[in-house]
Design an enzyme around this catalytic site. Structure first.
Site, PDB file in Angstrom:
ATOM      1  CG  MET A 283      -1.945  -1.224   1.102  1.00 49.44           C
ATOM      2  SD  MET A 283      -2.956  -1.436   2.576  1.00 49.44           S
ATOM      3  CE  MET A 283      -4.000  -0.006   2.481  1.00 49.44           C
ATOM      4  CB  CYS A 284       1.698   3.701   2.620  1.00 49.96           C
ATOM      5  SG  CYS A 284      -0.033   3.990   3.085  1.00 49.96           S
ATOM      6  CB  VAL A 285       6.040   0.580   1.352  1.00 51.73           C
ATOM      7  CG1 VAL A 285       7.401   0.298   0.727  1.00 51.73           C
ATOM      8  CG2 VAL A 285       6.174   0.777   2.859  1.00 51.73           C
TER       9      VAL A 285
END
Length: 197
Positions: A128-130
């Site tokens: 997701m965010c990475v």
């Protein structure tokens, strides 16, 4: 067309000028809601941060503002960043509301102001965010290293008719692979070196 694997040779990794620490917040690395092997992840990220600081590299932490009632809702204990910020060294925490750490933040501006062209990314969640932050960094022509043992996520639960449980380690590996052959995958966080911008 068969996809070429990303580079994995530790000896080929030139030092980078910045470290992005993605969403290492208490909700995700402490207590019952922590990602699997959170203690190991914390050790790897602490090591990256310490070596980046020693080298004079630029360190930025991203902090997600979750929705009301979520584990990372602003102002709750889970929302707090789990690792100290050294403001004396010019480190910053950038709050965000979406997966991509560049969207709606000053991240690109801060990196460019600091003279950064090469960076390492660590933290949660791998897929997701990475991943979203790494993909935008690549699109912006930053050189990106992703240390394999310094990002993590949760297991994907079994879904009837779709799949059995997918272990977190497999999810993280697929997230790396999906970034394509522009990203550099370091086998160990200790393989990543740092330098001043």
């Amino acid at each position: 067309m068969q996809k070429q694997p990303p580079p994995h040779h530790p000896e080929s990794h030139a030092p980078v000028q910045a470290l992005l620490v993605v969403d290492m917040q208490c909700a995700f690395v402490h207590g019952d809601g922590a990602v699997p092997h959170a203690d190991r992840l914390l050790d790897r990220v602490r090591d990256l941060m310490a070596r980046a600081r020693e080298s004079g590299a630029f360190v930025v932490q991203l902090q997600n503002d979750g929705e009301p009632g979520s584990p990372d809702e602003p102002g709750t204990p889970g929302w707090a960043v789990a690792l100290p910020v050294d403001t004396d060294r010019g480190e910053v925490v950038l709050r965000k509301t979406v997966d991509d750490g560049f969207e709606g933040t000053r991240l690109e501006e801060l990196l460019k102001e600091a003279g950064v062209t090469e960076l390492a990314i660590c933290g949660v969640m791998s897929e997701m965010c990475v991943s979203a932050t790494a993909r935008t960094a690549l699109d912006l022509d930053f050189r990106v290293i992703l240390p394999h043992d310094a990002h993590a996520t949760y297991d994907i639960p079994a879904a009837e008719g779709i799949s059995d449980l997918v272990p977190a380690a497999m999810v993280s590996r697929v997230a790396e692979w999906a970034l394509g052959d522009e990203v550099e995958i370091a086998v160990r966080a200790s393989d990543v070196g740092f330098t001043k911008p």
